[in-house]
Design an enzyme around this catalytic site. Structure first.
Site, short mmCIF file in Angstrom:
data_model
loop_
_atom_site.label_atom_id
_atom_site.label_comp_id
_atom_site.label_asym_id
_atom_site.label_seq_id
_atom_site.Cartn_x
_atom_site.Cartn_y
_atom_site.Cartn_z
N ASP A 1 9.90 0.67 6.34
CA ASP A 1 9.21 0.29 5.23
C ASP A 1 8.04 -0.76 5.68
O ASP A 1 8.22 -1.77 6.12
CB ASP A 1 10.04 -0.05 4.33
CG ASP A 1 9.35 -0.63 2.88
OD1 ASP A 1 8.68 0.20 2.26
OD2 ASP A 1 9.45 -1.56 2.48
N GLU B 1 5.76 3.01 8.10
CA GLU B 1 4.69 2.94 7.02
C GLU B 1 3.89 1.80 7.18
O GLU B 1 4.27 0.72 7.34
CB GLU B 1 5.50 2.79 5.51
CG GLU B 1 4.54 2.91 4.40
CD GLU B 1 5.05 2.00 3.21
OE1 GLU B 1 4.15 1.93 2.26
OE2 GLU B 1 5.98 1.39 3.15
#
Length: 600
Positions: free
Chosen positions: A248, A285
């Site tokens: 993330d 990400e």
């Protein structure tokens, strides 16, 4: 199952283990680790335990806890990860490049558990996806949450079923020919139940990101913090048999050390893959548009297998919806989509009006393959971070949704679907929390409302994240795939995924094999993939597309080749040099995949 009850607590003067009603002293070492001198003092079998720092009476959960049966503020419970009788010895991961299906355990099924999600694996196998990507499952406070408020990275959320249920899910997925990617969060911790700073310098005081204090990756004591992260990465691969991790928001990882944490965990992942003799991969990400993340370490890159490319989403979204506010501003027009399809990034050193500066750098197409970019037309962020949590189905009709599907599943990248997208789910996916602390719940609700009011949204359209109804409204309605346009959309997704598997040209990751034609005025785009021309009409009216061959798939039954006498005046009409008309009439908001006759 390790029973040494070791804990890193360099800030503590004394550490005791609370287990079975007893307080047992731990022995400290110069490196800040504390260990139980006599492991036989704790009876065999499951044990509830915690650590008492500096003589305090309240035991804190283990930073590396595997189970939290009473929540993140309660005692930890031992878990024997080696007890599961794995049945996936014949499973072979295809590696990055297949179709990914992003899902949230709590809202994927009415029950919201891992076992219930396993009950849907036949459906996912029938859809044809290669991987499921689970939103974070690590332990958080409350009963439901997106997962990004987790505070115990080694523990699987108990309301999802805990770690044993997770192992059952992965085993069942592999039995159906589906890999598992786990979304993990190493850039911040949630607001409730984070006791890590009590144990050691896990966070960097005064160094904040969007969500609070940054993780200490480069300050004093950061060696053990980095080890903590690497050990968590390896836990997912070894104990839970996952095939890949989605990292993330890596742009929020603040690391000034010579060897970046991403490079370090990529090297650890590759070593683990060699040890286990199976493919393992990492996908980041990132909003940096920096191809260094996916360049090989031999080329001074970090060596990750892939990264998200939001530019694809933005270009498709703008051309379908017409939204051009905020970060969508630069993506107006088919030229933006053309650039993304051919170059991977739109912002590759260009000026970003949203950021008010230049952004990104070009991808070296000789060293990076297109499938290293993971793309989507919808995902948890792009839906859930809208004020009302509305999907594309809230504003687009079947034709435009079908266009999005065709683009996502025929582009040269690795496509990802968000749960329910494949049947045009009408349910929203909203931002929801269940903070038990009244003050934290009120602050979350007020902050969400203030954020969108500042952006000009009507406060009446912003659901309260603390309202249990917000969570319930976000659950999929599993009666929809069987009816009307929902069923029609599901069949389209199945056909598109089958075409990807049947024709390797549609999964060719070579950037050099991609070319794009557009006509901005007429509103059409053609993506060329080997013998295939993926013809897309973004206009509301029918257009004639300069393509010839055999239609192997069309999103509208009205797609047909026509003669010059019938459509010679249509925009985009073309001839083959002999005067015979060579074109495909596409109805408004539709797409067709055409195979050249010359290809045989």
């Amino acid at each position: 199952m390790s029973r040494d009850f070791a804990v890193w607590a360099p800030r503590a003067g004394t550490v005791e283990l609370q287990a079975g009603g007893a307080r047992l002293p731990l022995r400290g070492t110069d490196d800040g680790w504390w260990r139980l001198a006599d492991t036989a003092a704790v009876p065999e079998g499951e044990a509830d335990y915690g650590y008492l720092l500096d003589g305090e009476d309240r035991a804190l959960p283990d930073p590396r806890s595997r189970r939290q049966p009473d929540g993140v503020h309660g005692l930890s419970r031992t878990f024997d990860a080696g007890a599961h009788p794995w049945q996936d010895q014949d499973w072979v991961s295809p590696g990055l490049g297949g179709v990914i299906y992003e899902l949230h355990i709590g809202t994927f099924t009415p029950e919201g558990t891992l076992d219930a999600a396993a009950g849907k694996l036949d459906y996912l196998a029938g859809l044809g996806v290669d991987y499921v990507e689970l939103l974070p499952v690590n332990a958080f406070n409350g009963t439901h949450n997106w997962g990004y408020d987790g505070v115990l990275w080694f523990a699987v959320q108990e309301s999802y079923g805990g770690p044993a249920a997770y192992q059952r899910f992965v085993d069942a997925a592999h039995a159906k020919g589906i890999g598992v990617i786990q979304d993990v969060v190493y850039n911040h911790l949630g607001p409730s139940g984070n006791y890590l700073p009590r144990f050691g310098p896990y966070l960097s005081s005064g160094s904040a990101n969007t969500w609070g204090d940054s993780v200490n990756l480069d300050g004093p004591g950061s060696d053990e913090v980095r080890r903590f992260i690497k050990d968590n990465v390896l836990m997912w691969f070894r104990d839970y048999h996952v095939d890949g991790l989605r990292l993330d928001a890596v742009h929020a990882l603040r690391d000034e050390r010579a060897v970046h944490i991403l490079e370090e965990i990529a090297a650890a992942t590759d070593a683990c893959a060699a040890e286990l003799a199976k493919p393992l991969f990492l996908v980041a990400e990132s909003d940096l548009n920096n191809p260094r993340l996916i360049e090989s370490r031999g080329s001074n890159g970090y060596g990750l297998a892939g990264q998200w490319s939001d530019d694809f989403h933005h270009a498709v979204h703008v051309n379908l919806t017409g939204e051009t506010s905020g970060y969508y501003a630069d993506f107006a027009g088919l030229g933006a989509l053309e650039k993304v399809l051919q170059d991977g990034f739109f912002h590759d050193g260009s000026y970003s009006s949203f950021r008010e500066r230049h952004h990104g750098r070009p991808i070296n197409k000789e060293r990076v393959a297109a499938h290293q970019l993971v793309v989507c037309t919808q995902n948890h962020d792009q839906i859930g971070n809208r004020a009302a949590g509305d999907r594309l189905t809230g504003s687009l009709g079947y034709g435009q949704l079908a266009l999005a599907a065709v683009l996502n599943l025929t582009a040269p990248f690795t496509p990802m679907l968000f749960m329910g997208e494949e049947f045009a789910a009408s349910t929203p996916w909203q931002f929801f929390t269940s903070h038990p602390e009244p003050e934290l719940g009120e602050a979350t609700s007020a902050g969400r409302l203030k954020e969108f009011e500042r952006m000009g949204w009507d406060r009446q359209t912003v659901p309260d994240p603390q309202d249990p109804g917000t969570f319930r409204n976000s659950k999929l309605d599993w009666t929809e795939p069987e009816t009307g346009d929902h069923a029609r959309m599901l069949e389209l997704y199945k056909r598109l995924i089958r075409l990807r598997k049947e024709h390797p040209e549609l999964t060719d990751p070579d950037f050099a094999a991609v070319s794009v034609q557009t006509d901005q005025d007429a509103g059409w785009l053609i993506l060329h993939r080997g013998p295939f021309a993926i013809c897309c009409n973004f206009a509301a009216e029918s257009r004639v597309i300069p393509a010839s061959g055999t239609v192997v798939l069309a999103t509208d039954d009205g797609a047909a080749f026509t003669a010059a006498s019938a459509a010679g005046s249509e925009a985009g009409a073309a001839t083959d040099g002999t005067g015979a008309f060579d074109g495909l009439v596409l109805p408004g908001h539709s797409a067709a995949i055409v195979r050249s006759e010359a290809a045989g």
